[in-house]
Scaffold this active site. Sequence first.
Site, short mmCIF file in Angstrom:
data_model
loop_
_atom_site.label_atom_id
_atom_site.label_comp_id
_atom_site.label_asym_id
_atom_site.label_seq_id
_atom_site.Cartn_x
_atom_site.Cartn_y
_atom_site.Cartn_z
N THR A 237 20.49 32.97 26.18
CA THR A 237 20.44 34.36 25.77
C THR A 237 19.73 35.13 26.88
O THR A 237 19.09 34.53 27.75
CB THR A 237 19.62 34.58 24.48
OG1 THR A 237 18.26 34.23 24.75
CG2 THR A 237 20.14 33.73 23.33
N LYS B 46 15.30 36.81 25.03
CA LYS B 46 14.06 36.16 24.57
C LYS B 46 13.04 36.22 25.71
O LYS B 46 12.66 37.33 26.08
CB LYS B 46 14.38 34.76 24.06
CG LYS B 46 15.35 34.83 22.85
CD LYS B 46 15.72 33.48 22.26
CE LYS B 46 16.75 33.67 21.15
NZ LYS B 46 17.22 32.38 20.60
N ASP C 201 20.84 24.35 26.87
CA ASP C 201 20.76 25.65 26.21
C ASP C 201 19.33 26.17 26.40
O ASP C 201 18.41 25.72 25.73
CB ASP C 201 21.11 25.48 24.72
CG ASP C 201 20.95 26.78 23.95
OD1 ASP C 201 20.44 27.77 24.51
OD2 ASP C 201 21.33 26.79 22.76
N TYR D 299 36.83 49.93 28.17
CA TYR D 299 37.46 48.63 27.98
C TYR D 299 37.66 47.95 29.32
O TYR D 299 38.16 48.57 30.26
CB TYR D 299 38.82 48.78 27.29
CG TYR D 299 38.82 48.12 25.93
CD1 TYR D 299 38.60 46.74 25.82
CD2 TYR D 299 39.01 48.85 24.76
CE1 TYR D 299 38.56 46.14 24.58
CE2 TYR D 299 38.98 48.24 23.53
CZ TYR D 299 38.75 46.89 23.44
OH TYR D 299 38.71 46.28 22.22
N GLU E 109 38.80 44.33 29.55
CA GLU E 109 39.25 42.94 29.29
C GLU E 109 39.67 42.27 30.58
O GLU E 109 40.37 42.86 31.40
CB GLU E 109 40.44 42.95 28.31
CG GLU E 109 40.00 42.84 26.87
CD GLU E 109 41.19 42.81 25.92
OE1 GLU E 109 42.34 42.95 26.37
OE2 GLU E 109 40.95 42.65 24.71
N ARG F 70 20.02 42.21 24.11
CA ARG F 70 20.48 41.18 23.17
C ARG F 70 21.87 40.73 23.57
O ARG F 70 22.85 41.46 23.39
CB ARG F 70 20.48 41.79 21.76
CG ARG F 70 20.83 40.83 20.64
CD ARG F 70 20.38 41.39 19.32
NE ARG F 70 18.94 41.57 19.34
CZ ARG F 70 18.05 40.59 19.16
NH1 ARG F 70 18.44 39.38 18.86
NH2 ARG F 70 16.76 40.84 19.25
C1 LIG Z 1 18.36 32.04 19.92
C2 LIG Z 1 19.11 30.81 20.26
C3 LIG Z 1 20.51 30.80 20.31
C4 LIG Z 1 21.38 31.90 19.76
O1 LIG Z 1 21.21 33.15 20.23
P1 LIG Z 1 21.84 34.40 19.44
O2 LIG Z 1 21.87 35.45 20.49
O3 LIG Z 1 20.95 34.68 18.28
O4 LIG Z 1 23.22 34.02 19.01
C5 LIG Z 1 21.14 29.65 20.76
N1 LIG Z 1 20.43 28.56 21.13
C6 LIG Z 1 19.09 28.53 21.07
C7 LIG Z 1 18.38 27.29 21.49
C8 LIG Z 1 18.38 29.64 20.62
O5 LIG Z 1 17.04 29.59 20.51
#
Ligand SMILES: *Cc1c(COP(=O)(O)O)cnc(C)c1O
Length: 414
Positions: free
Chosen positions: A223, A226, A197, A51, A53, A232
Amino acid sequence: MGSLNQTDPEISCLLSLEAKRQKETINLIASENYASRAVLEAHGSFLTNKYAEGYPGNRYYGGCENMDATENLAIERAKKLFHSEHANVQPHSGAQANMAAYYALMSYGDTVMGMSLAHGGHLTHGDKVSFSGKSYNFIHYGVNRETERIDYQEVEKLALKHKPRLIVVGASAYPRILDFERFRRIADMVGARVLADIAHIAGLVAVGLHPTPVPYSDIVSSTAHKTLRGPRSGFILCRKEYASSVDSAVFPRMQGGPMMHAIAAKAVAFYEAMQSEFTQYQQAVLDNALTLGTELQKGGLRLVSGGTDNHMLLVDLTEAGVTGKEAQEALEQTHIVVNKNAIPFDTRPPRIASGLRLGTPATTSRGFTIEEMKTIASLIVKVISNIGDEGVKGQVKEEVLHICSRHPVPGIDI
Ligand SMILES: *Cc1c(COP(=O)(O)O)cnc(C)c1O
């Protein structure tokens, strides 16, 4: 207690089946990738026991000295990789990173602009089933019907009309470059902030193969799993002036204890992304996507916007007379894994859809060559133009298994 195999044969068996599935399928899902053995080792480690926090140097628990050092390394590497003034590496996922970014920049009910899900945006960009659509007043922009690219004039018009507090720039199904600078100019006309994003394109951004949003954004969310090939999870970059609002938005407002095993794995992924091989990898992702797209076009399939600038393609199956759902299912029988996807102005409901979204991050991590991408394109065309033909599907599956047998999956050695 024993190993997984001894303790829980059921889950152990499912892991083995999934390893086999990953090895024996061609993965063209644009949002997936294969993390390296090093990333998996950190992520699967006993750091899950701890933990921590709070933030480095300011924790609510004792015994955090190694966690402080781990998180500081992850933060420093993220800042260096993306040339950012501040980084928060605690968000559990991309959706959580966006939630925290919204907390840092807006109040409930504020007006915000984002790309509509139907045109390639993400659920967390204000879809009505998402927390985002329920908590904020989202106005959606989309792509132009002719060019199938973001209509910047429409974005500007909507911004002038609705005076949003924030403009969200980013997408999950958009094969073209995002002009972050242009979004910044539009935001400045109405005093809005910009959240970029980069969940999908983070790996390309890290090596300069997609323009970076960092100088043009107030906050950047992403993220790690990807194109970036990490574990993840999510992370946030921002300018110094937002550092404390971002940090307090993540913890204590949104999350409890950070997943230190994931943070360690993110640190490893950021390190890997700084190596020259990673730039070569991202270039190969782009080359493979371009080849896949060109070959599909030669085979008679139409690509939304006429092609791709990044790691993904959107195929419009309307003229092929096949739905996205049918194509996904037929391809899956041949061990080619893809996802059906709405195309802009789709006339079919999302669960059927008129398109497929294809991406090359995973196949490229596995070492697939340009020649193999050409073969895969021809196999896809074959399946789609013989959609009900079991014989054709059987032949294609044999070829797919043969290609797969030449390329081990990174990180899987069972
Ligand atoms: C995949 C994605 C997310 C969310 O990611 P998670 O880890 O699945 O919550 C947010 N924004 C965009 C543009 C994405 O492609």
